[in-house]
Design a protein around this motif. Structure first.
Motif, short mmCIF file in Angstrom:
data_model
loop_
_atom_site.label_atom_id
_atom_site.label_comp_id
_atom_site.label_asym_id
_atom_site.label_seq_id
_atom_site.Cartn_x
_atom_site.Cartn_y
_atom_site.Cartn_z
N LEU A 1 -2.71 21.76 15.03
CA LEU A 1 -2.80 23.05 14.36
C LEU A 1 -4.17 23.71 14.52
CD1 LEU A 1 -0.85 22.19 11.08
CD2 LEU A 1 -0.18 23.89 12.80
N GLY A 2 -5.14 22.95 15.05
CA GLY A 2 -6.44 23.56 15.32
C GLY A 2 -7.65 22.87 14.74
N ALA A 3 -7.46 21.80 13.96
CA ALA A 3 -8.62 21.07 13.44
C ALA A 3 -9.44 20.50 14.59
CB ALA A 3 -8.17 19.94 12.50
N ASP A 4 -10.75 20.49 14.42
CA ASP A 4 -11.64 20.00 15.47
C ASP A 4 -11.88 18.50 15.39
OD1 ASP A 4 -12.60 22.62 16.79
OD2 ASP A 4 -12.88 22.99 14.66
N ASP A 5 -11.67 17.91 14.20
CA ASP A 5 -11.90 16.47 14.02
C ASP A 5 -11.15 16.05 12.76
OD1 ASP A 5 -12.82 13.91 14.39
OD2 ASP A 5 -14.95 14.38 14.08
N TYR A 6 -10.99 14.73 12.61
CA TYR A 6 -10.24 14.20 11.47
C TYR A 6 -10.92 12.91 11.02
CZ TYR A 6 -5.98 13.39 8.64
OH TYR A 6 -5.08 13.22 7.62
N LEU A 7 -11.30 12.84 9.76
CA LEU A 7 -11.94 11.66 9.19
C LEU A 7 -11.12 11.20 7.99
CD1 LEU A 7 -14.42 9.74 9.20
CD2 LEU A 7 -15.56 11.38 7.69
N THR A 8 -10.80 9.91 7.96
CA THR A 8 -9.94 9.37 6.92
C THR A 8 -10.76 8.85 5.74
OG1 THR A 8 -8.30 8.75 8.60
CG2 THR A 8 -8.07 7.74 6.43
N LYS A 9 -10.30 9.16 4.53
CA LYS A 9 -10.88 8.57 3.32
C LYS A 9 -10.30 7.18 3.11
CE LYS A 9 -11.08 12.99 0.77
NZ LYS A 9 -10.55 13.70 -0.42
N PRO A 10 -11.08 6.25 2.55
CA PRO A 10 -12.52 6.35 2.24
C PRO A 10 -13.33 6.32 3.52
CG PRO A 10 -11.74 4.13 1.80
CD PRO A 10 -10.53 4.94 2.18
N PHE A 11 -14.51 6.93 3.46
CA PHE A 11 -15.33 7.06 4.66
C PHE A 11 -16.76 6.66 4.34
CE2 PHE A 11 -15.08 11.04 2.37
CZ PHE A 11 -16.41 11.33 2.14
N ASP A 12 -17.49 6.35 5.37
CA ASP A 12 -18.92 6.07 5.24
C ASP A 12 -19.68 7.39 5.42
OD1 ASP A 12 -21.02 3.57 5.54
OD2 ASP A 12 -21.68 5.35 6.63
N THR A 13 -20.61 7.68 4.54
CA THR A 13 -21.31 8.96 4.63
C THR A 13 -22.13 9.07 5.91
OG1 THR A 13 -23.11 8.09 3.26
CG2 THR A 13 -21.39 9.37 2.15
N ASP A 14 -22.60 7.95 6.44
CA ASP A 14 -23.33 8.00 7.71
C ASP A 14 -22.41 8.46 8.83
OD1 ASP A 14 -25.74 7.22 6.63
OD2 ASP A 14 -25.44 5.09 7.08
N GLU A 15 -21.16 8.00 8.82
CA GLU A 15 -20.21 8.45 9.83
C GLU A 15 -19.90 9.93 9.65
OE1 GLU A 15 -15.72 7.63 11.63
OE2 GLU A 15 -16.43 6.45 9.91
N LEU A 16 -19.75 10.36 8.40
CA LEU A 16 -19.50 11.78 8.15
C LEU A 16 -20.63 12.64 8.70
CD1 LEU A 16 -17.90 14.07 6.74
CD2 LEU A 16 -19.26 13.61 4.71
N LEU A 17 -21.87 12.24 8.43
CA LEU A 17 -23.02 13.00 8.93
C LEU A 17 -23.06 13.01 10.45
CD1 LEU A 17 -25.79 11.88 6.40
CD2 LEU A 17 -24.62 14.09 6.49
N ALA A 18 -22.69 11.88 11.07
CA ALA A 18 -22.65 11.82 12.53
C ALA A 18 -21.59 12.78 13.07
CB ALA A 18 -22.36 10.39 13.00
#
Length: 241
Positions: free
Chosen positions: A96-113
């Motif tokens: 649908l157009g999302a550029d990336d997908y991160l699943t919860k729970p997540f590590d904040t370091d990965e989110l920042l990366a």
């Protein structure tokens, strides 16, 4: 002055918003928040974020419905951050157009990366520069800093937006309309005189001689360009305003 990248967090869970907000703030991002789809659409229009972090489980609208709507209404990079971990949900969001997908729970370091990668991709997707030096002036589009002779220059957010537009494509003419749409996105009637005033203040901060500009060149009646070599003004083109 560093003009910070702006990230919009769209999530109905307060503790998740606080967690992400704290991580982004520590990394020196500007952060805005929305807890539902209505607030998120308002933020997209009024805040013009660089990155949107979207939860799919919102109280007033399903997040999958919002993905194409967000992409039509904003050029912000869209990263889905959701507890939905089924492959079909991830594929649907990306299709649908999302550029990336991160699943919860997540590590904040990965989110920042993921955010850093998204910003680099955003800056280079049209073939533009990540950094540029012209004479003794350097702009770093990732860090959002501008220096002259090694010293950081204080630019207002609007001044930075204009200079960054020119710096991404040195030598290319950026029209008045293109610049004003970025600087004053919610104005129905744009006034070129506002832009001329802003360009004059930029020249005062960045040019060795603002009255004889060698860096920011005016293409009369069309727009402005950043002269890559910062050499002598082009005869017949340069105007003081």
């Amino acid at each position: 002055m560093t003009v910070r990248h702006k990230v919009l967090i769209v999530d109905d869970e307060l503790h998740i918003r606080r967690l992400i907000h704290a991580a982004l703030a520590r990394a020196d991002y500007a952060v805005v928040e929305a807890e539902n789809a209505r607030e998120a659409l308002d933020c997209l229009r009024n805040e013009r974020p660089d990155i949107t972090l979207l939860d799919l489980g919102l109280p007033d609208r399903d997040g999958l419905e919002l993905v194409p709507l967000f992409k039509r209404q904003s050029d912000a990079t869209l990263i889905v951050v959701s507890a939905r971990d089924a492959t079909d949900q991830k594929v649907a969001a990306l299709d649908l157009g999302a550029d990336d997908y991160l699943t919860k729970p997540f590590d904040t370091d990965e989110l920042l990366a993921r955010v850093r990668v998204a910003l680099r991709n955003r800056l280079t997707r049209d073939g533009g520069n990540l950094s540029l030096s012209v004479g003794d002036v350097t702009i770093d589009l990732v860090a959002r800093t501008v220096t002259k002779a090694g010293r950081e220059v204080h630019l207002t957010p609007k001044e930075y937006v204009v200079f960054a537009q020119l710096a991404r494509f040195p030598g290319r003419v950026i029209t008045h309309k293109q610049i004003m749409a970025e600087v004053w996105p919610n104005e129905h009637a744009h006034h070129v005189e506002y832009l001329r005033v802003l360009i004059r203040t930029l020249r005062q901060k960045l040019e060795d001689d603002p009255q004889q500009p060698r860096l920011i060149c005016n293409e009369l009646g069309i727009g402005y360009r950043l002269r890559p070599g910062g050499d002598a003004p082009d005869a017949g083109h340069e105007q003081p305003g």
